[in-house]
Structure formats: structure tokens, C-alpha cells
Write a protein that holds these residues in place. Structure first.
Motif, PDB file in Angstrom:
ATOM      1  N   ARG A   1     -10.025  -6.709   2.189  1.00 15.01           N
ATOM      2  CA  ARG A   1      -9.174  -6.366   1.044  1.00 15.01           C
ATOM      3  C   ARG A   1      -8.404  -7.591   0.553  1.00 15.01           C
TER       4      ARG A   1
ATOM      5  N   GLU B   1      -8.663   4.525   4.304  1.00 15.21           N
ATOM      6  CA  GLU B   1      -8.545   4.948   2.906  1.00 15.21           C
ATOM      7  C   GLU B   1      -7.525   4.095   2.158  1.00 15.21           C
ATOM      8  N   MET B   2      -6.429   3.779   2.806  1.00 21.24           N
ATOM      9  CA  MET B   2      -5.391   2.972   2.174  1.00 21.24           C
ATOM     10  C   MET B   2      -5.915   1.572   1.854  1.00 21.24           C
TER      11      MET B   2
ATOM     12  N   TRP C   1     -18.228   7.750  -0.257  1.00 21.57           N
ATOM     13  CA  TRP C   1     -16.957   8.420   0.055  1.00 21.57           C
ATOM     14  C   TRP C   1     -17.195   9.888   0.371  1.00 21.57           C
TER      15      TRP C   1
ATOM     16  N   CYS D   1      -8.804   0.747   1.071  1.00 22.61           N
ATOM     17  CA  CYS D   1      -9.798   0.821   0.010  1.00 22.61           C
ATOM     18  C   CYS D   1      -9.227   1.374  -1.299  1.00 22.61           C
ATOM     19  N   ALA D   2      -7.977   1.789  -1.289  1.00 28.01           N
ATOM     20  CA  ALA D   2      -7.370   2.462  -2.447  1.00 28.01           C
ATOM     21  C   ALA D   2      -7.395   1.577  -3.688  1.00 28.01           C
ATOM     22  N   GLY D   3      -7.729   2.216  -4.812  1.00 29.92           N
ATOM     23  CA  GLY D   3      -7.691   1.534  -6.095  1.00 29.92           C
ATOM     24  C   GLY D   3      -8.919   0.676  -6.386  1.00 29.92           C
TER      25      GLY D   3
ATOM     26  N   PHE E   1       0.805  -1.217   0.000  1.00 33.71           N
ATOM     27  CA  PHE E   1       0.000   0.000   0.000  1.00 33.71           C
ATOM     28  C   PHE E   1       0.839   1.269   0.000  1.00 33.71           C
TER      29      PHE E   1
END
Length: 183
Positions: free
Chosen positions: A174, A44-45, A118, A47-49, A11
Motif C-alpha cells: 500500500r 480490508e483497511m 473480493w 486495500c480500502a479506496g 486509515f
């Protein structure tokens, strides 16, 4: 993916992790705010991408999903900072009487729902940050029907705990979506 690298590199890359950089000493408010900021950044990290994949459920019969966590935490932020501490008479965004699990149950994978979730979370975080920044001290109080009188200090500690617990869920969610693992 090899096991030779640090899990966080998935990440954060090979550079320093931008989270958890606050001082280990000093002002109590700053430390609480830093810990909460880092827990929010972790969500947030995790969920990124992702977009529609955020709504992927964990495992039957659970409705737990990353998008559900975003929606849930938007409502948690709203409850403690707007309803309790600011005494605003506003409804929750995703849950309602008769639909206590609307944050998870109604998490849909379409791009509009993801973007709206978001946006709601970010708006509630921004409100909370303003409230904390302008509060004269950590002992300001609000009333909650569950806990009774609570201070800003208690709410900040509770929010760190709330995010930390759900970030553990986010780790597993994730990894189930795409195998990404990290801190």
C-alpha cells in the motif's frame, strides 16, 4: 503527509481504531475469533479506496500484489475451512495443480476481476465464520495432506498467523501504491 499524527489515522481517522477491541481475557474461542476478525479487517483497511491499483506488483520479478493477497487468502480460507475442516471436495478458486501461483500470477486490474476476487474472499470468510460459530468445540478435527490431523483451534491460530504475515506485506504494498502508511 506529516509525521506528527499516528500512522493508523491514515486509515482509521482520528477516532478509535475499530480493530483490536476484543477482550483481553475470557473464552478461548472468542479470543481466537476476535484476533482473526481483526486481522481480516486489517487486510480490508489496507486495500480500502483502491480498485485496479490492487493489482500493482511489488517489484520485479515478484508477482506479489494486494489483489494477489486477497485471492491467496480466499484460497487459504477455502482450504482450511471448506476442504480440511468441513471435508468438502471443492477445488481452490485461484490456484490449481500446474498453476500453484495463480492467486498472484493471474491477479488482473480490471474491475470485474477485482470485484470477483473480493466476492470470493468474502464468501470464504462467511463460510469460515459459520463453521466456527456452529462447531461444538475447538477440538473438532480435519485431515490435511500437509499437516495431517488438525483441530479447529490449530486452524484458527494458523489463520491469525497467516493474515498477520500477509498484512505486513500489505503495509509495504500500500505504501508503494500511494504512500499511505498505517497500522
Amino acid at each position: 503527509m506529516t509525521s506528527s499524527g499516528r500512522r493508523a489515522e491514515i486509515f482509521t481517522g482520528t477516532g478509535p481504531d475499530p480493530r483490536f477491541s476484543g477482550s483481553g481475557t475470557g473464552d478461548e474461542r472468542r479470543m481466537l475469533v476476535d484476533f482473526l476478525r481483526d486481522q481480516r479487517a486489517t487486510l480490508e483497511m489496507k486495500c480500502a479506496g483502491l480498485s485496479g491499483e490492487l493489482a500493482q506488483r511489488s517489484v520485479e520479478p515478484s508477482t506479489l500484489s494486494l489483489l494477489g493477497l486477497i485471492r491467496h487468502l480466499a484460497d487459504v480460507e477455502r482450504r482450511w475451512f471448506r476442504q480440511v475442516l468441513a471435508a468438502q471436495d471443492v477445488p481452490l478458486l485461484f490456484c490449481a495443480e500446474g498453476n500453484a501461483d495463480g492467486d498472484f500470477d493471474a491477479a488482473a486490474s480490471d474491475s470485474e476481476s477485482v470485484a470477483a476476487s473480493w466476492a470470493a474472499w468474502r464468501a470464504e470468510v462467511a463460510f469460515a465464520d459459520r463453521l466456527v460459530r456452529h462447531a461444538p468445540h475447538l477440538d473438532i478435527e480435519g485431515y490435511d495432506s500437509w499437516r495431517g490431523r488438525v483441530s479447529l483451534r490449530w486452524v484458527l491460530i494458523h489463520m491469525v498467523e497467516e493474515y498477520a504475515r500477509h498484512n505486513g506485506h500489505a503495509d509495504l504494498l500500500r505504501e508503494r501504491i500511494d504512500g499511505a502508511r498505517g497500522l
